[in-house]
Write a protein that holds these residues in place. Structure first.
Motif, short mmCIF file in Angstrom:
data_model
loop_
_atom_site.label_atom_id
_atom_site.label_comp_id
_atom_site.label_asym_id
_atom_site.label_seq_id
_atom_site.Cartn_x
_atom_site.Cartn_y
_atom_site.Cartn_z
N ILE A 3 32.80 42.20 27.88
CA ILE A 3 33.88 42.13 28.86
C ILE A 3 34.95 43.16 28.52
O ILE A 3 35.67 43.03 27.52
N MET A 4 35.06 44.17 29.35
CA MET A 4 36.05 45.23 29.16
C MET A 4 36.93 45.31 30.41
O MET A 4 37.06 46.34 31.06
N THR A 5 37.50 44.17 30.75
CA THR A 5 38.42 44.08 31.88
C THR A 5 39.84 43.91 31.34
O THR A 5 40.03 43.66 30.14
N PRO A 6 40.86 43.98 32.19
CA PRO A 6 42.23 43.70 31.75
C PRO A 6 42.51 42.21 31.57
O PRO A 6 43.67 41.80 31.55
N GLY A 7 41.51 41.40 31.46
CA GLY A 7 41.65 39.98 31.24
C GLY A 7 40.97 39.18 32.34
O GLY A 7 41.04 39.59 33.50
N PRO A 8 40.27 38.11 31.95
CA PRO A 8 40.15 37.63 30.57
C PRO A 8 39.28 38.56 29.74
O PRO A 8 38.55 39.39 30.28
N VAL A 9 39.35 38.40 28.42
CA VAL A 9 38.55 39.20 27.52
C VAL A 9 37.62 38.28 26.72
O VAL A 9 37.66 37.06 26.87
N GLU A 10 36.79 38.87 25.89
CA GLU A 10 35.91 38.08 25.05
C GLU A 10 36.74 37.22 24.10
O GLU A 10 37.67 37.71 23.47
N SER A 11 36.41 35.97 24.01
CA SER A 11 37.17 35.07 23.14
C SER A 11 36.76 35.27 21.69
O SER A 11 35.59 35.45 21.37
N ASN A 12 37.76 35.21 20.82
CA ASN A 12 37.50 35.30 19.39
C ASN A 12 36.67 34.09 18.97
O ASN A 12 37.03 32.94 19.26
N PRO A 13 35.53 34.30 18.27
CA PRO A 13 34.69 33.16 17.86
C PRO A 13 35.43 32.10 17.06
O PRO A 13 35.12 30.91 17.17
N VAL A 14 36.43 32.50 16.26
CA VAL A 14 37.16 31.49 15.48
C VAL A 14 37.96 30.58 16.39
O VAL A 14 38.14 29.39 16.10
N ALA A 15 38.44 31.13 17.52
CA ALA A 15 39.17 30.29 18.48
C ALA A 15 38.22 29.32 19.18
O ALA A 15 38.54 28.14 19.35
N LEU A 16 37.06 29.82 19.59
CA LEU A 16 36.08 28.94 20.25
C LEU A 16 35.61 27.84 19.32
O LEU A 16 35.43 26.69 19.73
N GLN A 17 35.39 28.20 18.06
CA GLN A 17 34.96 27.19 17.09
C GLN A 17 36.03 26.12 16.91
O GLN A 17 35.74 24.92 16.88
N ALA A 18 37.28 26.57 16.83
CA ALA A 18 38.38 25.61 16.67
C ALA A 18 38.48 24.68 17.87
O ALA A 18 38.74 23.48 17.72
N MET A 19 38.23 25.22 19.07
CA MET A 19 38.34 24.41 20.29
C MET A 19 37.26 23.34 20.38
O MET A 19 37.40 22.38 21.14
N SER A 20 36.19 23.51 19.63
CA SER A 20 35.13 22.49 19.62
C SER A 20 35.35 21.42 18.56
O SER A 20 34.52 20.54 18.38
N SER A 21 36.49 21.49 17.88
CA SER A 21 36.80 20.51 16.83
C SER A 21 37.12 19.15 17.43
O SER A 21 37.39 19.01 18.62
N ARG A 22 37.12 18.14 16.58
CA ARG A 22 37.38 16.78 17.04
C ARG A 22 38.79 16.63 17.59
O ARG A 22 39.71 17.37 17.22
N MET A 23 38.95 15.70 18.49
CA MET A 23 40.23 15.45 19.14
C MET A 23 41.21 14.76 18.19
O MET A 23 40.82 13.93 17.38
N LEU A 24 42.48 15.14 18.33
CA LEU A 24 43.58 14.42 17.68
C LEU A 24 44.53 13.94 18.77
O LEU A 24 44.66 14.58 19.82
N GLY A 25 45.20 12.84 18.52
CA GLY A 25 46.24 12.38 19.43
C GLY A 25 47.41 13.35 19.42
O GLY A 25 47.70 13.98 18.40
N GLN A 26 48.10 13.45 20.54
CA GLN A 26 49.15 14.45 20.65
C GLN A 26 50.37 14.16 19.79
O GLN A 26 51.19 15.07 19.56
N PHE A 27 50.50 12.95 19.28
CA PHE A 27 51.60 12.64 18.37
C PHE A 27 51.10 12.31 16.96
O PHE A 27 51.86 11.82 16.13
N ASP A 28 49.83 12.59 16.72
CA ASP A 28 49.28 12.47 15.36
C ASP A 28 50.04 13.45 14.46
O ASP A 28 50.21 14.62 14.82
N PRO A 29 50.51 13.02 13.29
CA PRO A 29 51.25 13.94 12.42
C PRO A 29 50.48 15.22 12.10
O PRO A 29 51.09 16.29 11.97
N ALA A 30 49.16 15.12 12.02
CA ALA A 30 48.36 16.32 11.75
C ALA A 30 48.46 17.29 12.92
O ALA A 30 48.54 18.52 12.73
N PHE A 31 48.48 16.77 14.14
CA PHE A 31 48.59 17.66 15.30
C PHE A 31 50.00 18.22 15.43
O PHE A 31 50.17 19.38 15.81
N LEU A 32 51.01 17.43 15.11
CA LEU A 32 52.38 17.93 15.18
C LEU A 32 52.58 19.09 14.21
O LEU A 32 53.31 20.04 14.50
#
Length: 404
Positions: free
Chosen positions: A12-41
């Motif tokens: 993908i060589m457009t002005p956006g969207p672009v190829e996603s960084n694999p580390v970001a995609l991997q992070a997005m597949s991680s387990r869910m945390l509650g939005q007020f979980d201290p770890a998420f804060l």
């Protein structure tokens, strides 16, 4: 029965969207945390600090708005604008008119300072327009993807500050790809997004603003009715979802609930930002600059022309003139179907006349540049376009070999 999802491989060589960084995609597949979980804060707090670094700011306020970049633009403008406020919008491409449409819906009095799309404004011309119109807000595009031009703002911002004018800047296409100095340039509120140079899927807008803007937000703050029946404000911001005065409290130590956070998007943002910060911002800018030089060298070597002023061309987008007699869309279709390469067309009067090659984030890689140049040359040869054959990749390699 529905078939299993199959996603084709693309460069993908457009002005956006672009190829996603694999580390970001991997992070997005991680387990869910509650939005007020201290770890998420803790994650939110880290993201807040990391957002500031590519913006070049020490502002107290910097956070993400759930929504594409446009949500951040709208949130920023409606935070500052009340009906009848005067807004000056210097327009040298498509997206200034988006800012204008948002301001129009906020019932502002709008004045466009317009020019052709071939280049940016002389800053003194903008300053003269400010003197004449006396706006409350000046809203500008830093990097215009429609024509690949980047506006200098280092004089406009200080003039606005000296004259008590709010300066709002769309930095969506430059954030994380070129040096930005929000504080030095006296930008009051700046907006970026995830889908370009930080290589995270589209879905978050990034905003930062200074104490001047925060004072306006505090004066317009209204706590949501379901949380309090007492905190009413006749001058509240028109949108609930895009109310920065509420969102800043959600991202602060108050943690006043506003919406259910898109936690996995925040994971991706964390990793996208961490990746470029750890690469070193100067190294990131140098990578984009070198790949831009290689793209330009390859396009020139083919004998193709450029749209607009190369002196003010942004490093993250290259606008290429489609040769006379060549069907630009047929070339793009061949690139995608046969080479797995995507480049973009343009908008308005430039549609069918200009291709846009993006050079952003994770897509801004040596191998991608060589691939897009080789594929574009082959596609043009296939359609018998009058180009210099066999020259593009060699010219780009000369750029890379020279710097080794």
């Amino acid at each position: 029965m529905f078939n299993e999802l199959v996603i084709p491989s693309r460069t993908i060589m457009t002005p956006g969207p672009v190829e996603s960084n694999p580390v970001a995609l991997q992070a997005m597949s991680s387990r869910m945390l509650g939005q007020f979980d201290p770890a998420f804060l803790t994650i939110m707090n880290n993201v807040k600090e990391m957002i500031k670094i590519p913006f070049g700011t020490k502002n107290k306020q910097a956070f993400a708005v759930d929504g594409t970049s446009r949500s951040g633009l709208e949130a920023a403008l409606i935070a500052l604008i009340e009906p009848g406020d005067k807004v000056l919008i210097p327009a040298y491409g498509r997206f200034a008119y988006l800012l204008g449409e948002i301001c129009e819906r906020a019932k502002a009095e709008i004045k466009y300072l317009e020019k052709d799309w071939t280049g940016t404004f002389d800053q003194e011309d903008v300053i003269e327009a400010i003197k004449e119109f006396q706006p409350k807000v000046v809203a500008m595009i830093h990097g215009e993807t429609a024509n690949g031009q980047m506006q200098a703002i280092d004089k406009i911002g200080p003039f606005c500050r000296e004259n008590d004018v709010f300066f709002m800047v769309d930095m969506v296409a430059t954030y994380g790809g070129v040096p930005i100095h929000v504080d030095e340039w006296c930008v009051d509120i700046a907006v970026a997004g995830t889908q370009k140079c930080i290589s995270v899927p589209s879905g978050l807008a990034l905003v930062t603003y200074n104490d001047r803007v925060e004072a306006v937000l505090d004066a317009r703050y209204q706590k949501e009715l379901g949380l309090s029946k007492d905190d009413r404000n006749e001058n509240h911001i028109a949108s609930n979802y895009l109310d920065l005065s509420q969102l800043q409290r959600y991202w602060s130590d108050e943690r006043i609930n506003h919406h259910t956070e898109a936690t996995n998007m925040i994971y991706g943002l964390h990793e996208g930002l961490r990746s470029i910060i750890n690469e070193g911002m100067e190294n990131v800018f140098a990578r984009h600059a070198q790949n831009d030089e290689a793209i330009v060298a390859g396009i020139k070597a083919m004998g193709l022309g450029f749209y607009g002023d190369l002196e003010t061309k942004m490093p993250t987008v290259t606008p290429v003139m489609i040769p006379e007699g060549v069907d630009g869309e047929a070339i793009r279709e061949l690139l995608l179907e046969q080479f797995g390469v995507e480049i973009a067309s343009s908008f308005g009067d430039l549609k069918g006349k200009v291709w846009r090659i993006g050079n952003m984030g994770y897509s801004s890689r040596h191998e991608n540049v060589l691939h897009v140049l080789a594929a574009l040359e082959a596609a043009l040869i296939y359609y018998d376009a009058p180009i210099n054959q066999g020259a593009a990749v060699k010219a780009a390699l000369n750029v890379y070999k020279r710097s080794n």
